[in-house]
Design a protein around this motif. Sequence first.
Motif, PDB file in Angstrom:
ATOM      1  N   MET A  41      44.892  42.890  48.011  1.00 34.69           N
ATOM      2  CA  MET A  41      44.757  41.857  46.978  1.00 34.69           C
ATOM      3  C   MET A  41      45.894  40.848  47.079  1.00 34.69           C
ATOM      4  O   MET A  41      45.684  39.636  46.952  1.00 34.69           O
ATOM      5  N   VAL A  42      47.093  41.343  47.318  1.00 39.79           N
ATOM      6  CA  VAL A  42      48.247  40.451  47.516  1.00 39.79           C
ATOM      7  C   VAL A  42      48.086  39.672  48.814  1.00 39.79           C
ATOM      8  O   VAL A  42      48.335  38.454  48.871  1.00 39.79           O
ATOM      9  N   MET A  43      47.635  40.349  49.864  1.00 38.39           N
ATOM     10  CA  MET A  43      47.515  39.716  51.175  1.00 38.39           C
ATOM     11  C   MET A  43      46.547  38.541  51.163  1.00 38.39           C
ATOM     12  O   MET A  43      46.717  37.574  51.917  1.00 38.39           O
ATOM     13  N   ARG A  44      45.538  38.605  50.293  1.00 32.15           N
ATOM     14  CA  ARG A  44      44.586  37.498  50.201  1.00 32.15           C
ATOM     15  C   ARG A  44      45.279  36.197  49.777  1.00 32.15           C
ATOM     16  O   ARG A  44      44.772  35.108  50.032  1.00 32.15           O
ATOM     17  N   GLY A  45      46.428  36.327  49.126  1.00 31.29           N
ATOM     18  CA  GLY A  45      47.164  35.137  48.698  1.00 31.29           C
ATOM     19  C   GLY A  45      48.382  34.848  49.547  1.00 31.29           C
ATOM     20  O   GLY A  45      49.205  33.995  49.188  1.00 31.29           O
ATOM     21  N   GLU A  92      32.250  62.412  39.994  1.00 29.78           N
ATOM     22  CA  GLU A  92      32.697  61.230  39.272  1.00 29.78           C
ATOM     23  C   GLU A  92      33.753  60.522  40.113  1.00 29.78           C
ATOM     24  O   GLU A  92      34.774  61.100  40.472  1.00 29.78           O
ATOM     25  N   LEU A  93      33.497  59.280  40.467  1.00 29.38           N
ATOM     26  CA  LEU A  93      34.440  58.484  41.244  1.00 29.38           C
ATOM     27  C   LEU A  93      34.518  57.087  40.630  1.00 29.38           C
ATOM     28  O   LEU A  93      33.524  56.381  40.546  1.00 29.38           O
ATOM     29  N   LYS A  94      35.717  56.731  40.196  1.00 31.86           N
ATOM     30  CA  LYS A  94      35.932  55.412  39.609  1.00 31.86           C
ATOM     31  C   LYS A  94      37.077  54.727  40.342  1.00 31.86           C
ATOM     32  O   LYS A  94      38.152  55.299  40.500  1.00 31.86           O
ATOM     33  N   ILE A  95      36.834  53.509  40.794  1.00 28.89           N
ATOM     34  CA  ILE A  95      37.893  52.686  41.375  1.00 28.89           C
ATOM     35  C   ILE A  95      37.819  51.315  40.714  1.00 28.89           C
ATOM     36  O   ILE A  95      36.798  50.631  40.788  1.00 28.89           O
ATOM     37  N   VAL A  96      38.887  50.955  40.035  1.00 27.09           N
ATOM     38  CA  VAL A  96      38.907  49.715  39.256  1.00 27.09           C
ATOM     39  C   VAL A  96      40.154  48.910  39.597  1.00 27.09           C
ATOM     40  O   VAL A  96      41.250  49.464  39.738  1.00 27.09           O
ATOM     41  N   ASN A  97      39.989  47.618  39.735  1.00 24.48           N
ATOM     42  CA  ASN A  97      41.107  46.717  40.004  1.00 24.48           C
ATOM     43  C   ASN A  97      41.389  45.826  38.807  1.00 24.48           C
ATOM     44  O   ASN A  97      40.471  45.442  38.080  1.00 24.48           O
ATOM     45  N   GLY A  98      42.652  45.498  38.598  1.00 27.48           N
ATOM     46  CA  GLY A  98      43.044  44.622  37.504  1.00 27.48           C
ATOM     47  C   GLY A  98      44.055  43.588  37.953  1.00 27.48           C
ATOM     48  O   GLY A  98      44.884  43.842  38.834  1.00 27.48           O
ATOM     49  N   LEU A  99      43.973  42.419  37.358  1.00 25.53           N
ATOM     50  CA  LEU A  99      44.891  41.321  37.648  1.00 25.53           C
ATOM     51  C   LEU A  99      45.390  40.776  36.319  1.00 25.53           C
ATOM     52  O   LEU A  99      44.620  40.268  35.512  1.00 25.53           O
ATOM     53  N   VAL A 112      41.781  33.295  42.181  1.00 28.37           N
ATOM     54  CA  VAL A 112      41.124  34.030  41.095  1.00 28.37           C
ATOM     55  C   VAL A 112      39.680  34.345  41.464  1.00 28.37           C
ATOM     56  O   VAL A 112      39.197  35.476  41.277  1.00 28.37           O
ATOM     57  N   LYS A 113      38.974  33.353  42.007  1.00 32.09           N
ATOM     58  CA  LYS A 113      37.578  33.538  42.402  1.00 32.09           C
ATOM     59  C   LYS A 113      37.463  34.570  43.525  1.00 32.09           C
ATOM     60  O   LYS A 113      36.555  35.387  43.548  1.00 32.09           O
ATOM     61  N   ARG A 114      38.394  34.491  44.445  1.00 39.08           N
ATOM     62  CA  ARG A 114      38.351  35.392  45.595  1.00 39.08           C
ATOM     63  C   ARG A 114      38.575  36.844  45.186  1.00 39.08           C
ATOM     64  O   ARG A 114      37.876  37.751  45.638  1.00 39.08           O
ATOM     65  N   ILE A 115      39.552  37.072  44.312  1.00 42.17           N
ATOM     66  CA  ILE A 115      39.855  38.422  43.837  1.00 42.17           C
ATOM     67  C   ILE A 115      38.686  38.970  43.015  1.00 42.17           C
ATOM     68  O   ILE A 115      38.351  40.145  43.092  1.00 42.17           O
ATOM     69  N   ALA A 121      37.942  42.083  40.282  1.00 43.49           N
ATOM     70  CA  ALA A 121      39.066  42.071  39.347  1.00 43.49           C
ATOM     71  C   ALA A 121      39.124  40.733  38.617  1.00 43.49           C
ATOM     72  O   ALA A 121      39.226  39.675  39.245  1.00 43.49           O
ATOM     73  N   ASP A 122      39.031  40.772  37.294  1.00 41.75           N
ATOM     74  CA  ASP A 122      39.160  39.572  36.474  1.00 41.75           C
ATOM     75  C   ASP A 122      40.621  39.318  36.142  1.00 41.75           C
ATOM     76  O   ASP A 122      41.400  40.251  35.937  1.00 41.75           O
ATOM     77  N   LEU A 123      40.994  38.058  36.068  1.00 44.96           N
ATOM     78  CA  LEU A 123      42.346  37.702  35.652  1.00 44.96           C
ATOM     79  C   LEU A 123      42.445  37.800  34.136  1.00 44.96           C
ATOM     80  O   LEU A 123      41.711  37.131  33.406  1.00 44.96           O
ATOM     81  N   GLN A 124      43.329  38.661  33.669  1.00 48.36           N
ATOM     82  CA  GLN A 124      43.579  38.806  32.236  1.00 48.36           C
ATOM     83  C   GLN A 124      44.931  38.183  31.901  1.00 48.36           C
ATOM     84  O   GLN A 124      45.936  38.472  32.533  1.00 48.36           O
ATOM     85  N   THR A 125      44.928  37.304  30.891  1.00 50.00           N
ATOM     86  CA  THR A 125      46.155  36.603  30.506  1.00 50.00           C
ATOM     87  C   THR A 125      47.025  37.480  29.614  1.00 50.00           C
ATOM     88  O   THR A 125      46.535  38.110  28.670  1.00 50.00           O
ATOM     89  N   VAL A 126      48.313  37.530  29.935  1.00 55.77           N
ATOM     90  CA  VAL A 126      49.264  38.332  29.159  1.00 55.77           C
ATOM     91  C   VAL A 126      50.512  37.490  28.870  1.00 55.77           C
ATOM     92  O   VAL A 126      50.694  36.415  29.450  1.00 55.77           O
ATOM     93  N   ASP A 127      51.359  37.993  27.971  1.00 60.53           N
ATOM     94  CA  ASP A 127      52.582  37.285  27.591  1.00 60.53           C
ATOM     95  C   ASP A 127      53.806  38.093  28.030  1.00 60.53           C
ATOM     96  O   ASP A 127      54.475  38.735  27.215  1.00 60.53           O
ATOM     97  N   PHE A 128      54.080  38.066  29.328  1.00 66.24           N
ATOM     98  CA  PHE A 128      55.268  38.748  29.824  1.00 66.24           C
ATOM     99  C   PHE A 128      56.545  38.063  29.326  1.00 66.24           C
ATOM    100  O   PHE A 128      57.554  38.716  29.074  1.00 66.24           O
ATOM    101  N   GLN A 129      56.486  36.762  29.179  1.00 64.15           N
ATOM    102  CA  GLN A 129      57.682  35.982  28.856  1.00 64.15           C
ATOM    103  C   GLN A 129      58.274  36.351  27.494  1.00 64.15           C
ATOM    104  O   GLN A 129      59.493  36.448  27.339  1.00 64.15           O
ATOM    105  N   HIS A 130      57.408  36.584  26.517  1.00 64.01           N
ATOM    106  CA  HIS A 130      57.898  36.867  25.171  1.00 64.01           C
ATOM    107  C   HIS A 130      57.602  38.293  24.690  1.00 64.01           C
ATOM    108  O   HIS A 130      58.161  38.723  23.675  1.00 64.01           O
TER     109      HIS A 130
END
Length: 380
Positions: A41-45, A92-99, A112-115, A121-130
């Motif tokens: 996932m990182v390598m794609r960017g 039971e086998l689950k593999i899930v990606n998160g961004l 974002v589209k590529r991932i 994996a959908d891009l989820q917005t978070v507030d790391f800064q605060h």
Amino acid sequence: MDASSKAVFSFSYDLLKEILKTEKNKNIFYSPVSISIVLEMVMRGSDGNTKSQMEKVLHVPKPCSSATKDSEEGLQPDIKELLSNQTGKKYELKIVNGLFGEKTFTVLDQYVKRIKNEFNADLQTVDFQHNAEAERKKINEWIKSITNGKIIDLYAKGSLDASSVLALVNAIYFKGQWAKKFHPENTKEGTFHMTKNEKKTIQMMSMSGKFKFAALTEIKCKVLHLPYEEDISMIILLPDEIDGVNELLSKATPDLLTSWVQTKNLRETEIDMKIPKFKMEASYQLLSMLKKLGMTDLFQTNADLSGISKTKGLVVSSVAHKAFIEVNEEGTEAAAATGVGISVTSLPVRVPFIADHPFIFYLVKKSNSLVLFQGALFSP
């Protein structure tokens, strides 16, 4: 074994040897496919030397490494299958990606589209800064839920802070029953030799029956295939000697080992088997190990992650991995948030397979030999 499955196996082989350097005689367990997916996932960017290093460490197949950025690469065919609906399976086998992206950080729409397209994996917005600590807990809870409560606190306190802009996560969970179950009444106390000088009393499961098997005299090792119901198997590589794990890895090349984790190369044999019940958890900070394998630029200021964002100075600050496995009479529960000629010996009518000393094991998909999990058991 297809090219992408072979790439995961080769990467896993390299990583296991690196982990053994720092985790001597300690239980090891991780998910090669989980780690590979996150790094892909990182390598794609990535671009330039950063991308070249990642491709080399991940053993990305050559036709893929020269593909255009808009094409599917590396693990993609197997990822598509793994991320597909697993309902109706006997396991039971689950593999899930998160961004997870900081809300003030601009991620390129193309990335974002590529991932989303390649890794679901959908891009989820978070507030790391605060609010980094609260966001860290939310991400950890998401991982915990995916892995049925087995992977807790993947991101340790302080690992995500105001400087964090993006967190990429893969969670994998497996639970399956043996195709031939062990009878609990046959589980007895036994001795496990951790080293030539150390031993302990453990619970040893036993069973007799027909299983895929090979005795590899040239690398002093036995291979046993234990199928779960349907398309997952455990492959055990048992050295002939008590302290034979490191020697096995020094003599066996990835190409050699890949040929023996494929059931077509094993012979149906009458086996008297004893293997330990065991449970293990493992946690790794992989950054230094990946550097030693040759993935250096990714973690330095000269990292080229221009395919993720135009923001300057992007580096990967940590690569955390946790894994869990429990093996008992019913089956296995596991989770993670990751050519030399050889002759087969002539076999007697019934072969003993006594796993009473350290061994290497894999959990693989039989259809393509993709390594879901790998471990080394030194102390049940």
